[in-house]
Each structure stands twice: as structure tokens, then as C-alpha cells.
Enzyme design. Structure first.
Site, PDB file in Angstrom:
ATOM      1  N   GLY A   9       0.819  -1.223   0.000  1.00  0.00           N
ATOM      2  CA  GLY A   9       0.000   0.000   0.000  1.00  0.00           C
ATOM      3  C   GLY A   9       0.847   1.264   0.000  1.00  0.00           C
ATOM      4  O   GLY A   9       2.080   1.213  -0.086  1.00  0.00           O
ATOM      5  N   LEU A  11       1.560   3.493   2.390  1.00  0.00           N
ATOM      6  CA  LEU A  11       2.527   3.582   3.500  1.00  0.00           C
ATOM      7  C   LEU A  11       3.500   2.404   3.448  1.00  0.00           C
ATOM      8  O   LEU A  11       4.712   2.571   3.589  1.00  0.00           O
ATOM      9  CB  LEU A  11       1.793   3.574   4.833  1.00  0.00           C
ATOM     10  CG  LEU A  11       1.110   4.868   5.229  1.00  0.00           C
ATOM     11  CD1 LEU A  11       0.135   4.630   6.359  1.00  0.00           C
ATOM     12  CD2 LEU A  11       2.132   5.920   5.613  1.00  0.00           C
ATOM     13  N   TYR A 137     -14.671   3.006   7.459  1.00  0.00           N
ATOM     14  CA  TYR A 137     -13.217   3.006   7.674  1.00  0.00           C
ATOM     15  C   TYR A 137     -12.889   3.697   8.996  1.00  0.00           C
ATOM     16  O   TYR A 137     -12.168   3.166   9.836  1.00  0.00           O
ATOM     17  CB  TYR A 137     -12.554   3.730   6.507  1.00  0.00           C
ATOM     18  CG  TYR A 137     -11.121   4.133   6.701  1.00  0.00           C
ATOM     19  CD1 TYR A 137     -10.786   5.474   6.912  1.00  0.00           C
ATOM     20  CD2 TYR A 137     -10.097   3.199   6.650  1.00  0.00           C
ATOM     21  CE1 TYR A 137      -9.458   5.856   7.069  1.00  0.00           C
ATOM     22  CE2 TYR A 137      -8.771   3.584   6.807  1.00  0.00           C
ATOM     23  CZ  TYR A 137      -8.466   4.910   7.016  1.00  0.00           C
ATOM     24  OH  TYR A 137      -7.156   5.302   7.170  1.00  0.00           O
TER      25      TYR A 137
HETATM   26  C1  VAH Z   1      -8.155   8.138   3.382  1.00  0.00           C
HETATM   27  N1  VAH Z   1      -5.761   8.504   3.049  1.00  0.00           N
HETATM   28  O1  VAH Z   1      -8.359   9.148   2.744  1.00  0.00           O
HETATM   29  C2  VAH Z   1      -6.753   7.925   3.937  1.00  0.00           C
HETATM   30  C3  VAH Z   1      -6.630   8.599   5.270  1.00  0.00           C
HETATM   31  C4  VAH Z   1      -6.998  10.723   6.496  1.00  0.00           C
HETATM   32  C5  VAH Z   1      -7.149  10.035   5.213  1.00  0.00           C
HETATM   33  O2  VAH Z   1      -7.256   7.884   6.254  1.00  0.00           O
HETATM   34  O3  VAH Z   1      -9.009   7.319   3.601  1.00  0.00           O
END
Ligand code: VAH
Length: 315
Positions: A9, A11, A137
Site C-alpha cells: 500500500g 505507506l 473506515y
Molecule cells: C483516506 N488517506 O483518505 C486515507 C486517510 C486521512 C485520510 O485515512 O481514507
């Protein structure tokens, strides 16, 4: 030895290289659902939602630290909510349980500014406000933070976590995140294409350059355990900007770059997130200090992507 889950990914791609440099390639095992053909180092194809598969990798390599980077991100995560929850939570439970049962010394768990919802102070959002996330998420990250805290309190597992803002890097393509417009904009500018932004021009979001995000991760994991006062997850920030601002800075170097704004469902997600973050606790506990702002990040992003696309053209 160190295991990285979700190593393919945004990171993971960069963290794997930094950990190989720090500990030696033979002491770092990268893993993900599929192997990236030009990956250099030890790699295991691994579905982190499969407990037995994860356990066998941990035992095979005598793993002592796990960086658990597997997650379906905010925007993609809204397409199949229950699947997002299952993958994000099951993989974390497996990592926490394997770590408890097999003497793993340290676990890193990435959280996100996605844990914050509409009802918090939007500017300089504090370390411990109400957490009422608007995405699955974000919900999985709030739950994950509490599970990390639980395993630390109940079993003494040394789990550490950072609430990453939007991470901007040149090493991977824009992904399923709401902040990924800020990665894509650089690719379009360097390719001399116009950019259609899926957020409104004035949407401020907390962001961080990938080099700062990775350095923060390693500094957190290297800090003495007694300095870690937050076992849910530390607020972390590098900078804060809106699409119109990053467009303006890019235009200074690429004057004929053009942008249009076409907000979509991701505007709603972005509106539920903070404009900026208070990361005083991270600064206090383990000396966090960002090095990149919008200007010097833009310089590196344009320089690195120009090299990437020139090599691509030659190749
Ligand atoms: C997202 N890049 O956009 C991730 C992250 C704060 C954003 O969690 O879902």
C-alpha cells in the site's frame, strides 16, 4: 525480525524500504495479497484475515515486531460497508492475537483523522474529543484504537498508533482515500494534464508528506515505552491545506497547469473531517516535529514525479 502486513500500500511501500535500511533486508518480511514484481526483499503472499496463515509466517520467520498496515480506506470502504468492517477488524484481531500468543514485542497500528466526526472542533482538533466517524473506515479505526488500548492494558502488548492525516507520497499511485486528490494533482501537473478535483476548492484537510509520516512512525516505535502516554492513537499533523492552495503552489513551477472542481460523494467525507489537528501530545511525549510544509513538499513531489515519468517515457 519485522513483519509488515499490507506492505504493497501507500505507506507499506515506503515503510518497507526504510525498515530494510534500518534493520537490514534479511530482518524485514513484507507481505500482502499479491507480490509487486519489482519488489526487492523477503516477501510472503498473505491474507491477514486468515489467522493460521498469519501465524505460520510469524513462526516461520520468528517475527518480533509487526507493522499492521492492512485496511480498506475511507472512500473505497463506503462501497461495501460490511466487507470493509470485516477486513479491517478481522485482520487487526488476528495481528493482536498472534502477537499476544507468540511473544511479539511491539505492534504498530495506523489510525487516521477519519476517526473524527462532525461534532468536534474543526480547527486544531484535540487529542481526545468525541469520536463519531462518518465512514466505516473511520469506525473501524475508532474500534481498532480501543482494541489496541485493551490489549496493552490487559495483556501488556506494546501496541502503538498514529492518527495519520492525508498522506502525500510520490512512490505510489493515488488510492481509495478521500485525501488522494492531493497525490493525483501532482501526477496530472507533471504530465501536463489538467486536473479535475473531486473536492471543492476551499476544502481544508490535515495532510503530511510521506517522508514525515514514515519518520514519525519509526520515531514513535523507537521511543522508550514509558514515554508513550497514549495507547489509543496519537494525533499527528504535518500541514493543512485546501485544493486551491496546493494548485497555487504547483502553478508557480508549472504555470500552464489548470484545475476544475467537480465534488462527488467524497466531499461529504471530507466535510466530516477536521481542517487541522493539534498534535501537541506527540510533540511532548516523543519529540515529534514535522519537516515538510506545502512549499518544500511540492518541490520534492514535482522533482521525483518528473524523474518517474521521464524514466517511464524512456523505458
Ligand atoms: C483516506 N488517506 O483518505 C486515507 C486517510 C486521512 C485520510 O485515512 O481514507
Amino acid at each position: 525480525r519485522i513483519l509488515i502486513t499490507g506492505a504493497g500500500g501507500q505507506l507499506g511501500t515506503v515503510l518497507t524500504v526504510e525498515l530494510q535500511k534500518k534493520y537490514g533486508a534479511d530482518n524485514v518480511i513484507a507481505s500482502d495479497l499479491k507480490l509487486n514484481p519489482d519488489f526487492m526483499g523477503h516477501f510472503e503472499v498473505l491474507d491477514a484475515t486468515d489467522f493460521e496463515a498469519l501465524k505460520s509466517v510469524v513462526l516461520k520467520y520468528k517475527i518480533t515486531q509487526i507493522f499492521h498496515l492492512v485496511a480498506i480506506l475511507s472512500a473505497n470502504g463506503e462501497k461495501f460497508p460490511l466487507n470493509t468492517w470485516d477486513i479491517n477488524m478481522k485482520s487487526l484481531f488476528n495481528v493482536l492475537e498472534v502477537s499476544r500468543l507468540h511473544g511479539i514485542n511491539k505492534v504498530f497500528y495506523p489510525s487516521s483523522i477519519a476517526v473524527f466526526g462532525e461534532d468536534v472542533e474543526k480547527d486544531n482538533t484535540p487529542q481526545n474529543p468525541n469520536l463519531t466517524p462518518s465512514t466505516v473506515y473511520g469506525m473501524s479505526k475508532v474500534a481498532g484504537e480501543n482494541w489496541a488500548n485493551y490489549y496493552h492494558k490487559r495483556y501488556g502488548l506494546d501496541v502503538r498508533s498514529l492518527r495519520y492525516p492525508g498522506v502525500i507520497g510520490y512512490q505510489s499511485m493515488p488510492g481509495g482515500g478521500t485525501t488522494d486528490y492531493a497525490v493525483d494533482i501532482y501526477h496530472k501537473a507533471v504530465k501536463n494534464e489538467s486536473f479535475e478535483c473531486f473536492l471543492e476548492a476551499s476544502t481544508h484537510l490535515p495532510m503530511i508528506f510521506i517522508d514525515d509520516a514514515i519518520r514519525a512512525t519509526i520515531e514513535l516505535m523507537d521511543a522508550p515505552a514509558e514515554e508513550i502516554s497514549v495507547r489509543t492513537s496519537y494525533n499527528l499533523s504535518g500541514m493543512s491545506f485546501a485544493p486551491q492552495e496546493v494548485f497555487g503552489v504547483i502553478k508557480k513551477t508549472i504555470p500552464n497547469f489548470e484545475i476544475t472542481y467537480k465534488p462527488d460523494f467524497r466531499q461529504g467525507i471530507a466535510d466530516s473531517w477536521p481542517n487541522s489537528i493539534d498534535d501537541t501530545q506527540a510533540k511532548k511525549d516523543w519529540g515529534w516535529q514535522p519537516k515538510y510544509n506545502l512549499e518544500n513538499m511540492t518541490e520534492v513531489m514535482i522533482e521525483k514525479l518528473r524523474i518517474y515519468y521521464n524514466n517511464k517515457l524512456i523505458a
